[in-house]
Scaffold this active site. Sequence first.
Site, PDB file in Angstrom:
ATOM      1  N   GLY A  34      14.843   7.321  -2.622  1.00  0.00           N
ATOM      2  CA  GLY A  34      13.645   8.059  -3.016  1.00  0.00           C
ATOM      3  C   GLY A  34      12.590   7.929  -1.938  1.00  0.00           C
ATOM      4  O   GLY A  34      12.747   7.190  -0.961  1.00  0.00           O
ATOM      5  N   LEU A  35      11.506   8.641  -2.117  1.00  0.00           N
ATOM      6  CA  LEU A  35      10.417   8.622  -1.152  1.00  0.00           C
ATOM      7  C   LEU A  35       9.758   7.243  -1.062  1.00  0.00           C
ATOM      8  O   LEU A  35       9.845   6.441  -1.995  1.00  0.00           O
ATOM      9  CB  LEU A  35       9.352   9.650  -1.544  1.00  0.00           C
ATOM     10  CG  LEU A  35       9.733  11.125  -1.440  1.00  0.00           C
ATOM     11  CD1 LEU A  35       8.661  11.990  -2.104  1.00  0.00           C
ATOM     12  CD2 LEU A  35       9.924  11.540   0.018  1.00  0.00           C
ATOM     13  N   SER A  36       9.090   7.007   0.045  1.00  0.00           N
ATOM     14  CA  SER A  36       8.276   5.810   0.175  1.00  0.00           C
ATOM     15  C   SER A  36       7.218   5.832  -0.920  1.00  0.00           C
ATOM     16  O   SER A  36       6.564   6.852  -1.140  1.00  0.00           O
ATOM     17  CB  SER A  36       7.608   5.789   1.555  1.00  0.00           C
ATOM     18  OG  SER A  36       6.772   4.663   1.693  1.00  0.00           O
ATOM     19  N   SER A  38       7.861   5.516  -4.126  1.00  0.00           N
ATOM     20  CA  SER A  38       8.415   6.011  -5.398  1.00  0.00           C
ATOM     21  C   SER A  38       8.680   4.878  -6.382  1.00  0.00           C
ATOM     22  O   SER A  38       8.765   5.103  -7.592  1.00  0.00           O
ATOM     23  CB  SER A  38       9.710   6.795  -5.151  1.00  0.00           C
ATOM     24  OG  SER A  38      10.692   5.967  -4.554  1.00  0.00           O
ATOM     25  N   SER A 108      16.750   6.339   2.613  1.00  0.00           N
ATOM     26  CA  SER A 108      18.015   7.044   2.916  1.00  0.00           C
ATOM     27  C   SER A 108      17.856   8.540   2.679  1.00  0.00           C
ATOM     28  O   SER A 108      18.435   9.092   1.747  1.00  0.00           O
ATOM     29  CB  SER A 108      19.186   6.456   2.133  1.00  0.00           C
ATOM     30  OG  SER A 108      18.918   6.312   0.765  1.00  0.00           O
TER      31      SER A 108
END
Length: 199
Positions: A34-36, A38, A108
Site C-alpha cells: 500500500g501507499l506510504s 496507509s 512494493s
Amino acid sequence: MTKSTNITWHNTTVSKTDRQIQNAHSSCVLWFTGLSGSGKSTVANAVSRELYRQGINEYVLDGDNIRHGLNKDLGFSDHDRTENIRRIGEVAKLFVDSGKVVTTAFISPFRSDRDQVRALFDDKEFIEVFVDCPLEECEKRDTKQLYAKARRGEIKEFTGIDSPYEAPERPEITIHTEKITVEEAIEQVLSYLREQNVI
C-alpha cells in the site's frame, strides 16, 4: 557480472513440513502492500504481536529496516525498487521455509514485482494484504513529512506523487485502514489465517 553455474540446491535434513509439524501451525508470508502512510507497518506489527502472543512463530520484515542493512545499497529508481522487492521475496521465502509466519510491510508499488514474489511460493503460502487507504488520508497521516517534501520536489520518484502505485487486482485480504481500527484489522487478518488453516 558472470553468474556461477556450478551451484546446486542443497536439501536440508529438517524440512519445512517437519518445522510446521513441530510448530503446530503452517507457514506463510503476509505481504502488506500500500501507499506510504496507509498503515502497513502499523498493522503488520500489530498482527505479528498478536501471533506472538498466541504462540505462533512469526517475524516482521519492514521496508525501512531492510534498507538499513540488506538493501542499503539500493535507491528508489524503478530498477532499484524491483531489486528491493526481489531480495525481500527471497528472504521471505527462507523465513517461510523455516516454518514462520512472516509479515512484510513494503510499498512494493509494481504489480509485476509482487507477482514475481508470489511465484516463489507454494500454493496459499503468499497472502497479499492490500492496505487500501486514499492518498489524501495518507498525506494527512504523514508524520515524516515525506509527501510534503515530494510535492516540493525535494524527494524524487515518490510513490503516489511522481511514481505510480499499481494496486493489487485480486489480493487475498483488503484492509481499509481509514474505516476500521487496528484491532479490527488484526482480527480480519487472523480470521483469514484461521479459515486457511494456517494457524
